[in-house]
Design a protein around this motif. Structure first.
Motif, PDB file in Angstrom:
ATOM      1  N   ASP A  11      77.059 123.571   0.732  1.00 49.59           N
ATOM      2  CA  ASP A  11      75.647 123.552   1.112  1.00 49.59           C
ATOM      3  C   ASP A  11      74.935 124.816   0.654  1.00 49.59           C
ATOM      4  N   LEU A  12      75.629 125.959   0.771  1.00 50.61           N
ATOM      5  CA  LEU A  12      75.020 127.213   0.356  1.00 50.61           C
ATOM      6  C   LEU A  12      74.920 127.330  -1.165  1.00 50.61           C
ATOM      7  N   LEU A  13      75.792 126.622  -1.865  1.00 50.15           N
ATOM      8  CA  LEU A  13      75.723 126.649  -3.329  1.00 50.15           C
ATOM      9  C   LEU A  13      74.637 125.725  -3.881  1.00 50.15           C
ATOM     10  N   VAL A  65      70.162 135.252  -3.370  1.00 52.97           N
ATOM     11  CA  VAL A  65      70.142 134.603  -2.058  1.00 52.97           C
ATOM     12  C   VAL A  65      71.447 133.848  -1.817  1.00 52.97           C
ATOM     13  N   ILE A  66      71.928 133.123  -2.827  1.00 55.68           N
ATOM     14  CA  ILE A  66      73.171 132.362  -2.677  1.00 55.68           C
ATOM     15  C   ILE A  66      74.344 133.310  -2.389  1.00 55.68           C
ATOM     16  N   LEU A  67      74.436 134.399  -3.182  1.00 55.61           N
ATOM     17  CA  LEU A  67      75.526 135.353  -2.976  1.00 55.61           C
ATOM     18  C   LEU A  67      75.449 135.986  -1.584  1.00 55.61           C
ATOM     19  N   ALA A  68      74.221 136.305  -1.143  1.00 57.83           N
ATOM     20  CA  ALA A  68      74.085 136.918   0.178  1.00 57.83           C
ATOM     21  C   ALA A  68      74.501 135.960   1.278  1.00 57.83           C
ATOM     22  N   GLN A  69      74.126 134.677   1.150  1.00 54.89           N
ATOM     23  CA  GLN A  69      74.485 133.701   2.183  1.00 54.89           C
ATOM     24  C   GLN A  69      75.990 133.435   2.198  1.00 54.89           C
TER      25      GLN A  69
END
Length: 409
Positions: free
Chosen positions: A122-124, A108-112
């Protein structure tokens, strides 16, 4: 959670087609979306998703693999991971579930980050924090639910053991009481009769007068024993019948009625039901109890009607419900029962009194259990105001209610 998976999948597919309608990946994205939806749906329909088996793990692995391919091709499908988190936590062992949750969170993190096109703190930090909190809450609730299940199981087991212990103690106490009663009355009386008859036999030729006196005393003791036997039979009759059959049926209906079932009682007996023989009243009461127990436990009915009708030649007890019903014709020959074990007992009671039992039902249309017992001279109730008929007495001496009459041979 299952519904949210399909919703998120549809939203992600719609978002991709709106932004990339002419992309060469579109046919593959649509095909993979259909595949993952079909695999997920088949697992739900066949119940694989709800059973902790090898098939469940294979199903979950296949869903995750297809979802990973989708996410690599289109990062907007990453949010489908949320219901997959909980599916993994519910179906896998704790360690394997935590590994799966960690891998899903990384994807999910990589996709975002891929969607954002830049490194965003924030995404991390956001998704891992949410995943950790959600996982901790879920595991804590699972532990609490497991403790509650164990506590409930212990309570149920303790209640059953206590009920069984009370039944055993009550049975032993009743056996002891009856054994003492029988020993002090019937057994002593029979022993005295035996000694008197033996004494009469010894002096029968030498002193006929004394022999006749012994026989007369033995007959008096037999009459007393017969009175005691009637008392035993009366004490063992259902306690509810002390208020009459109609009131006993209403009491049974009141006990069976509750939040899910309402039982109505209709009595058409012209006031003659209480003059039925005790064994007939007792059988009708037990039949009503068994039929209503079947209704409560097996039919899923919301209402039932118990009807007692006393005709000139028979008494009929009907128990009708609006439950799920059944197919009487589909029952195999010699079936042990219908909707439980109550029907064989009811049929046996009706057969003992020479009656007939009728079952009327169809799937989804409720059921009617009808027991008809003939009113023969030995079992029938007397018309109101009429004198007792000596010929109507039953052949059994214990049911002869006249203490001055000797039982027929």
């Amino acid at each position: 959670m299952h519904a949210s998976f399909f919703l998120l999948l549809a939203v992600a597919l719609a978002r991709f087609l709106m932004r990339h309608s002419h992309d060469e990946r579109s046919p593959w994205i649509v095909a993979l979306s259909v595949v993952v939806a079909l695999v997920y749906g088949i697992g739900l329909v066949r119940g694989v998703a709800e059973r902790a088996t090898v098939g469940q793990r294979v199903w979950l692995t296949l869903v995750v693999v297809v979802w990973v391919v989708l996410t690599v091709l289109a990062p907007s499908f990453a949010w489908c991971a949320v219901p997959l988190f909980y599916t993994g936590l519910r179906t896998l062992p704790t360690r394997a579930a935590l590994v799966l949750v960690g891998l899903l969170a990384v994807l999910v993190i990589l996709a975002q980050l891929r969607l954002a096109g830049r490194l965003d703190p924030d995404l991390l930090l956001g998704p891992p924090t949410v995943v950790v909190i959600a996982t901790a809450v879920f595991l804590q609730m699972e532990r609490q639910a497991a403790r509650q299940r164990r506590l409930i199981d212990d309570l149920i087991r303790t209640r059953r053991e206590l009920a069984a212990s009370e039944r055993r103690e009550g049975t032993l106490a009743e056996r002891q009481r009856l054994s003492m009663e029988i020993h002090d009355t019937l057994a002593q009386g029979l022993s005295s009769q035996q000694m008197l008859l033996q004494a009469a036999q010894r002096v029968w030729e030498a002193d006929p007068g004394k022999a006749r006196a012994h026989v007369g005393t033995a007959a008096s003791i037999a009459e007393h024993n017969l009175t005691e036997a009637r008392r035993f039979v009366h004490d063992l009759a259902p306690a509810d019948l002390a208020r009459g059959l109609a009131e006993a049926l209403r009491a049974v209906a009141a006990r069976e009625s509750g939040d899910r079932l309402t039982v109505q009682v209709r009595v058409d007996d012209d006031g003659r039901a209480d003059r039925l023989p005790d064994r007939v009243q007792s059988a009708l009461l037990r039949i009503a109890q068994g039929a209503l127990a079947n209704v409560r436990e097996h039919s899923g009915a919301g209402s039932a009607v118990l009807t007692l009708t006393l005709l000139d030649d028979q008494v009929v007890l009907d128990v009708a419900d609006d439950g799920c019903g059944f197919d009487p014709a589909a029952l195999p020959a010699g079936a042990s029962g219908v909707r439980g074990h109550g029907i064989p007992a009811i049929r046996a009671r009706v057969r003992q009194l020479g009656g007939t039992l009728t079952l009327e039902s169809a799937p989804g249309e409720g059921a009617v259990v009808s027991a008809a017992i003939p009113l023969t001279p030995a079992t029938g109730a007397r018309p109101r105001g009429s004198a007792p008929d000596p010929a109507a007495q039953t052949p059994q001496g214990l049911e002869n209610t006249d203490p001055n009459r000797s039982p027929p041979t």
